[in-house]
Design a protein around this motif. Structure first.
Motif, PDB file in Angstrom:
ATOM      1  N   GLY A  61       0.794  -1.218   0.000  1.00  0.00           N
ATOM      2  CA  GLY A  61       0.000   0.000   0.000  1.00  0.00           C
ATOM      3  C   GLY A  61       0.829   1.272   0.000  1.00  0.00           C
ATOM      4  N   PHE A  62       1.989   1.235  -0.633  1.00  0.00           N
ATOM      5  CA  PHE A  62       2.868   2.409  -0.699  1.00  0.00           C
ATOM      6  C   PHE A  62       2.139   3.580  -1.334  1.00  0.00           C
ATOM      7  CE2 PHE A  62       5.984   4.897  -3.210  1.00  0.00           C
ATOM      8  CZ  PHE A  62       6.752   5.386  -2.186  1.00  0.00           C
ATOM      9  N   ARG A  63       2.270   4.737  -0.741  1.00  0.00           N
ATOM     10  CA  ARG A  63       1.670   5.957  -1.265  1.00  0.00           C
ATOM     11  C   ARG A  63       2.734   7.047  -1.345  1.00  0.00           C
ATOM     12  NH1 ARG A  63      -1.452   2.983  -2.917  1.00  0.00           N
ATOM     13  NH2 ARG A  63      -3.525   2.554  -2.156  1.00  0.00           N
ATOM     14  N   THR A  64       2.756   7.747  -2.469  1.00  0.00           N
ATOM     15  CA  THR A  64       3.661   8.865  -2.605  1.00  0.00           C
ATOM     16  C   THR A  64       3.010  10.106  -1.995  1.00  0.00           C
ATOM     17  OG1 THR A  64       2.787   9.281  -4.828  1.00  0.00           O
ATOM     18  CG2 THR A  64       4.811   8.002  -4.680  1.00  0.00           C
ATOM     19  N   PRO A  65       3.828  11.026  -1.522  1.00  0.00           N
ATOM     20  CA  PRO A  65       3.271  12.252  -0.952  1.00  0.00           C
ATOM     21  C   PRO A  65       2.495  13.039  -2.010  1.00  0.00           C
ATOM     22  CG  PRO A  65       5.637  12.093  -0.527  1.00  0.00           C
ATOM     23  CD  PRO A  65       5.287  10.990  -1.468  1.00  0.00           C
TER      24      PRO A  65
END
Length: 68
Positions: A61-65
């Motif tokens: 579930g990696f999310r970029t800023p």
């Protein structure tokens, strides 16, 4: 578009796509062999094949800023 230049495209919540004429090196300066003109580089830090992306960003579930 200049096809001789390397370009880096950050994909939202995903890898950095490196395209063009580039050379990757290990921290000690030795070349990291690749015969490809496009590679996906890990941005989440969890890939089992770093520095390359293996899709783990989707699983964790990696999310970029978000840019404001």
């Amino acid at each position: 578009m200049d096809h001789d230049r390397a370009t880096v495209t950050p994909y939202p919540d995903g890898p950095l796509l490196l395209r063009g004429d580039f050379e990757l090196r290990h921290p000690d300066g030795t070349p990291l062999l690749t015969d490809r003109t496009t590679v996906a580089l890990c941005r989440c830090g969890k890939s089992a094949i770093k520095p390359f992306c293996d899709g783990t960003h989707k699983v964790i579930g990696f999310r970029t800023p978000t840019v404001q």
